[in-house]
Design an enzyme around this catalytic site. Structure first.
Site, PDB file in Angstrom:
ATOM      1  N   GLY A   1       1.144  -1.323   0.785  1.00 48.47           N
ATOM      2  CA  GLY A   1      -0.101  -0.048   0.186  1.00 48.47           C
ATOM      3  C   GLY A   1       0.944   1.172  -0.001  1.00 48.47           C
ATOM      4  O   GLY A   1       0.548   2.226   0.358  1.00 48.47           O
ATOM      5  N   SER A   2       1.751   1.110  -1.042  1.00 46.72           N
ATOM      6  CA  SER A   2       3.093   2.436  -0.581  1.00 46.72           C
ATOM      7  C   SER A   2       2.598   3.659  -1.196  1.00 46.72           C
ATOM      8  O   SER A   2       2.194   4.705  -1.417  1.00 46.72           O
ATOM      9  CB  SER A   2       4.098   2.238  -0.954  1.00 46.72           C
TER      10      SER A   2
ATOM     11  N   ASN B   1      -6.171   1.133 -12.976  1.00 43.67           N
ATOM     12  CA  ASN B   1      -4.846   0.676 -12.498  1.00 43.67           C
ATOM     13  C   ASN B   1      -3.870   0.756 -12.310  1.00 43.67           C
ATOM     14  O   ASN B   1      -3.839   1.855 -13.552  1.00 43.67           O
ATOM     15  CB  ASN B   1      -5.325  -0.815 -13.112  1.00 43.67           C
TER      16      ASN B   1
ATOM     17  N   HIS C   1      -0.368  -0.340 -13.155  1.00 45.67           N
ATOM     18  CA  HIS C   1       0.902  -1.381 -13.684  1.00 45.67           C
ATOM     19  C   HIS C   1       2.329  -1.243 -13.665  1.00 45.67           C
ATOM     20  O   HIS C   1       2.192  -0.185 -14.714  1.00 45.67           O
ATOM     21  CB  HIS C   1       0.339  -2.355 -15.290  1.00 45.67           C
TER      22      HIS C   1
ATOM     23  N   LEU D   1      -4.716  -7.111  -6.365  1.00 44.82           N
ATOM     24  CA  LEU D   1      -4.476  -8.573  -7.092  1.00 44.82           C
ATOM     25  C   LEU D   1      -5.499  -9.190  -7.511  1.00 44.82           C
ATOM     26  O   LEU D   1      -5.762 -10.051  -8.874  1.00 44.82           O
ATOM     27  CB  LEU D   1      -3.374  -9.352  -6.291  1.00 44.82           C
TER      28      LEU D   1
ATOM     29  N   ASP E   1      -5.206  -5.798 -17.635  1.00 45.03           N
ATOM     30  CA  ASP E   1      -4.393  -4.755 -18.070  1.00 45.03           C
ATOM     31  C   ASP E   1      -4.503  -5.237 -19.665  1.00 45.03           C
ATOM     32  O   ASP E   1      -3.612  -4.684 -20.044  1.00 45.03           O
ATOM     33  CB  ASP E   1      -2.869  -5.048 -17.870  1.00 45.03           C
TER      34      ASP E   1
HETATM   35  C1  GRF Z   1       3.165  -1.162  -7.511  1.00 43.92           C
HETATM   36  O1  GRF Z   1       4.182  -1.615  -8.374  1.00 43.92           O
HETATM   37  C2  GRF Z   1       1.965  -1.712  -8.566  1.00 43.92           C
HETATM   38  O2  GRF Z   1       2.106  -0.822  -9.574  1.00 43.92           O
HETATM   39  C3  GRF Z   1       1.575  -2.798  -8.855  1.00 43.92           C
HETATM   40  O3  GRF Z   1       1.671  -3.415  -7.497  1.00 43.92           O
HETATM   41  C4  GRF Z   1       2.345  -2.738  -6.569  1.00 43.92           C
HETATM   42  C5  GRF Z   1       2.117  -2.323  -5.374  1.00 43.92           C
HETATM   43  O4  GRF Z   1       2.720  -1.618  -4.579  1.00 43.92           O
HETATM   44  N1  GRF Z   1       0.532  -2.934  -9.539  1.00 43.92           N
HETATM   45  P1  GRF Z   1       2.403  -0.738  -3.366  1.00 43.92           P
HETATM   46  O5  GRF Z   1       1.260  -1.997  -2.822  1.00 43.92           O
HETATM   47  O6  GRF Z   1       2.359   1.017  -3.897  1.00 43.92           O
HETATM   48  O7  GRF Z   1       3.539  -0.355  -2.765  1.00 43.92           O
END
Ligand code: GRF
Length: 192
Positions: free
Chosen positions: A12-13, A101, A103, A84, A144
């Site tokens: 969740g960053s 989304n 990607h 996911l 995607d």
């Molecule tokens: C990100 O790289 C996003 O593009 C991908 O999953 C990752 C999630 O990272 N779909 P975070 O959970 O936001 O740290």
């Protein structure tokens, strides 16, 4: 105010970066975080910002439970940030062109089922790509494949490990995702 729900399965960053970016916004708010994993770090981040976060099972997304909550909370848009599960039809129908989304690669390359997280960066390095990046796109019924809104690139050096690539891609995500969401939601402009 446009009300946006954030969906995340992991750390969740990006969720935190988006919330932080819009923390003084008078036009966008993030009143709800949804995950499919109760142990996802995103719940801790939600707590920190006082935002309710909920965990739902795969079935709950499909049978309308999640939609009911989104409607109760008067959510206008959905943003997937490392989420996911496949977004089921009932949500796509209720939110046409309102689900976004990110990607971590340059779609249509390195997309589709199984292409998530470190798998993407490993595949990019293994195939000797000279560049990779991020794609922000609308979500449709196929993984995607929704219409692309924005892409940004970064170089892949011959010495880069998948972790090195992940770090560059994350930096691009933090730099661009909030702004592009804002523009898409407010209809200011689309790119690409
Ligand atoms: C990100 O790289 C996003 O593009 C991908 O999953 C990752 C999630 O990272 N779909 P975070 O959970 O936001 O740290």
């Amino acid at each position: 105010m446009k009300r946006i729900a954030l969906f995340a399965s992991g750390a969740g960053s990006n969720v935190e970066n988006i919330i932080h970016y819009f923390s003084n916004s008078k036009v966008l708010e993030f009143p709800l975080i949804i995950s499919n994993r109760s142990d996802a770090l995103v719940h801790e981040r939600a707590k920190k910002y006082g935002i309710p976060s909920h965990t739902f099972k795969k079935n709950d997304f499909e049978d309308g439970k999640v939609l009911k909550l989104l409607q109760e909370k008067a959510i206008d848009f959905i943003v997937l940030a490392g989420f996911l599960l496949k977004v089921p039809d009932n949500l796509l129908k209720a939110y046409p062109d309102r689900v976004f989304n990110i990607h971590p690669a340059l779609l249509p390359k390195f997309g589709g089922k199984g292409m998530y997280g470190s798998h993407v960066h490993e595949a990019v390095v293994a195939s000797g790509e000279k560049e990779t990046g991020v794609t922000i796109h609308y979500v449709n019924e196929n993984y995607d494949e929704g219409r692309i809104i924005f892409q940004a690139k970064c170089p892949v050096l011959p010495t880069d490990s998948p972790d090195d690539v992940a770090a560059k891609v994350h930096a691009l995500e933090y730099e661009h995702f909030p702004r592009v969401i804002g523009e898409a939601v407010l209809g200011i402009k689309e790119r690409q």
